[in-house]
Write an enzyme that holds these catalytic residues in place. Sequence first.
Site, PDB file in Angstrom:
ATOM      1  N   LYS A  46      -3.463   3.976  29.403  1.00  0.00           N
ATOM      2  CA  LYS A  46      -3.649   5.060  28.419  1.00  0.00           C
ATOM      3  C   LYS A  46      -5.097   5.495  28.271  1.00  0.00           C
ATOM      4  O   LYS A  46      -5.371   6.646  27.937  1.00  0.00           O
ATOM      5  CB  LYS A  46      -3.074   4.638  27.069  1.00  0.00           C
TER       6      LYS A  46
ATOM      7  N   ASP B 124       2.280   8.239  20.570  1.00  0.00           N
ATOM      8  CA  ASP B 124       2.636   6.877  20.129  1.00  0.00           C
ATOM      9  C   ASP B 124       2.385   6.698  18.634  1.00  0.00           C
ATOM     10  O   ASP B 124       3.225   6.157  17.907  1.00  0.00           O
ATOM     11  CB  ASP B 124       1.765   5.830  20.841  1.00  0.00           C
TER      12      ASP B 124
HETATM   13  P1  NDP Z   1      -3.309  -2.757  26.225  1.00  0.00           P
HETATM   14  O1  NDP Z   1      -3.206  -3.332  27.606  1.00  0.00           O
HETATM   15  O2  NDP Z   1      -4.195  -1.580  25.991  1.00  0.00           O
HETATM   16  O3  NDP Z   1      -3.781  -3.926  25.165  1.00  0.00           O
HETATM   17  C1  NDP Z   1      -3.222  -5.178  25.202  1.00  0.00           C
HETATM   18  C2  NDP Z   1      -3.625  -5.972  23.957  1.00  0.00           C
HETATM   19  O4  NDP Z   1      -2.817  -7.148  23.943  1.00  0.00           O
HETATM   20  C3  NDP Z   1      -5.076  -6.446  23.920  1.00  0.00           C
HETATM   21  O5  NDP Z   1      -5.524  -6.431  22.575  1.00  0.00           O
HETATM   22  C4  NDP Z   1      -4.986  -7.871  24.452  1.00  0.00           C
HETATM   23  O6  NDP Z   1      -6.012  -8.724  23.960  1.00  0.00           O
HETATM   24  C5  NDP Z   1      -3.665  -8.298  23.851  1.00  0.00           C
HETATM   25  N1  NDP Z   1      -2.983  -9.361  24.598  1.00  0.00           N
HETATM   26  C6  NDP Z   1      -2.458  -9.300  25.836  1.00  0.00           C
HETATM   27  N2  NDP Z   1      -1.862 -10.471  26.151  1.00  0.00           N
HETATM   28  C7  NDP Z   1      -2.015 -11.283  25.072  1.00  0.00           C
HETATM   29  C8  NDP Z   1      -1.621 -12.612  24.783  1.00  0.00           C
HETATM   30  N3  NDP Z   1      -0.957 -13.358  25.681  1.00  0.00           N
HETATM   31  N4  NDP Z   1      -1.927 -13.130  23.572  1.00  0.00           N
HETATM   32  C9  NDP Z   1      -2.597 -12.400  22.651  1.00  0.00           C
HETATM   33  N5  NDP Z   1      -3.017 -11.122  22.873  1.00  0.00           N
HETATM   34  C10 NDP Z   1      -2.723 -10.578  24.078  1.00  0.00           C
HETATM   35  O7  NDP Z   1      -1.800  -2.453  25.807  1.00  0.00           O
HETATM   36  P2  NDP Z   1      -1.233  -1.250  24.930  1.00  0.00           P
HETATM   37  O8  NDP Z   1      -1.985  -1.153  23.662  1.00  0.00           O
HETATM   38  O9  NDP Z   1      -1.085  -0.030  25.760  1.00  0.00           O
HETATM   39  O10 NDP Z   1       0.279  -1.766  24.638  1.00  0.00           O
HETATM   40  C11 NDP Z   1       0.502  -2.877  23.789  1.00  0.00           C
HETATM   41  C12 NDP Z   1       2.018  -3.080  23.626  1.00  0.00           C
HETATM   42  O11 NDP Z   1       2.600  -1.975  22.942  1.00  0.00           O
HETATM   43  C13 NDP Z   1       2.780  -3.242  24.947  1.00  0.00           C
HETATM   44  O12 NDP Z   1       3.650  -4.328  24.828  1.00  0.00           O
HETATM   45  C14 NDP Z   1       3.561  -1.938  25.045  1.00  0.00           C
HETATM   46  O13 NDP Z   1       4.767  -2.111  25.765  1.00  0.00           O
HETATM   47  C15 NDP Z   1       3.828  -1.617  23.587  1.00  0.00           C
HETATM   48  N6  NDP Z   1       4.093  -0.196  23.300  1.00  0.00           N
HETATM   49  C16 NDP Z   1       5.326   0.194  22.841  1.00  0.00           C
HETATM   50  C17 NDP Z   1       5.593   1.528  22.575  1.00  0.00           C
HETATM   51  C18 NDP Z   1       6.928   1.961  22.090  1.00  0.00           C
HETATM   52  O14 NDP Z   1       7.223   3.162  22.169  1.00  0.00           O
HETATM   53  N7  NDP Z   1       7.746   1.103  21.539  1.00  0.00           N
HETATM   54  C19 NDP Z   1       4.589   2.568  22.760  1.00  0.00           C
HETATM   55  C20 NDP Z   1       3.311   2.050  23.198  1.00  0.00           C
HETATM   56  C21 NDP Z   1       3.093   0.716  23.487  1.00  0.00           C
HETATM   57  P3  NDP Z   1      -7.478  -8.838  24.681  1.00  0.00           P
HETATM   58  O15 NDP Z   1      -8.302  -7.708  24.158  1.00  0.00           O
HETATM   59  O16 NDP Z   1      -7.958 -10.165  24.227  1.00  0.00           O
HETATM   60  O17 NDP Z   1      -7.236  -8.760  26.162  1.00  0.00           O
END
Ligand code: NDP
Length: 264
Positions: free
Chosen positions: A64, A100
């Site tokens: 994104k 979103d």
């Molecule tokens: P990003 O890749 O931009 O961000 C991921 C975030 O998750 C970061 O803050 C990362 O932390 C954290 N993270 C990843 N793995 C872990 C873990 N094992 N434990 C703790 N924290 C973790 O993702 P997005 O913001 O684009 O998406 C996030 C979620 O939202 C996804 O699951 C996506 O499918 C869902 N989503 C659902 C939508 C819907 O319509 N229902 C719409 C948009 C998104 P760090 O900074 O430490 O790496």
Amino acid sequence: MKQLFAIFGNPVSHSKSPLMHNLAFKKLRYPACYTRYLLQDGSRLKETFFALNLKGANITVPHKEEAFKACDVLDHFAQKVGAVNTIVEREGKLYGYNTDAPGFLKTLKSFPQAKTVLLLGAGGTAKATAVILRDAGYEVTLLNRSAGRLKYFEEKGFETYTFENFKPKAYDLVINMTSAGLENNFLPAPDEILEKAVSSSIACIDVIYGKNTPFLQWAQTHNKPTKDGSEMLLYQGVIAFDYFTDHRFKQKEIELHMRQAFLL
Ligand code: NDP
């Protein structure tokens, strides 16, 4: 000729968006087709979009922020939050939107008493959502496993914590906006942190959809009402469809058809 739309992501095989959009195109007799594309390298988004001759696209994890960079024109909100999940091509230019966050905001109507929220995560989804929720009057706190991505929120004046320095308060809603649980069985935060976070919550929400995630299961064992990301998916899709089709249909009508995708 039919217009072509796609969702870009990695992973993307789980996405319900093709089903939702294709159902609505069919029911509304709009000549278009929507597919999915596994994009490994986000920096190739723009060239791939044009190579596929697309009219529009949705963008999911983890592209994104790259999608934001790929756009020629950004709407005010997308500009403000730095994350784009919807692109429309007009006269060779890419227009970027974020649907979103308004989609998620709509789902909170089922918790009218909620005022304070804790967002777990600090990625693209959390960025856009934190801003729209604060603009709508919620008190928003961020908790992320690492400090790097919290900088954006600190600069915007949000209260932010990592697991190490978390000082919990009372949060009406605790919302998982990490990708923990999407393709694995991880909780978004350690058990002892979650216990403190949810102690006085009305409900726990996960934005992941289509499965009872580890976070939702954890919340259920702590007797908290839960909600998954299906409604957010539906509403963000309705708003994206509205952009794709240049506002020619009523959103209620789009929603009616898209809802069928959740019954199949
Ligand atoms: P990003 O890749 O931009 O961000 C991921 C975030 O998750 C970061 O803050 C990362 O932390 C954290 N993270 C990843 N793995 C872990 C873990 N094992 N434990 C703790 N924290 C973790 O993702 P997005 O913001 O684009 O998406 C996030 C979620 O939202 C996804 O699951 C996506 O499918 C869902 N989503 C659902 C939508 C819907 O319509 N229902 C719409 C948009 C998104 P760090 O900074 O430490 O790496």
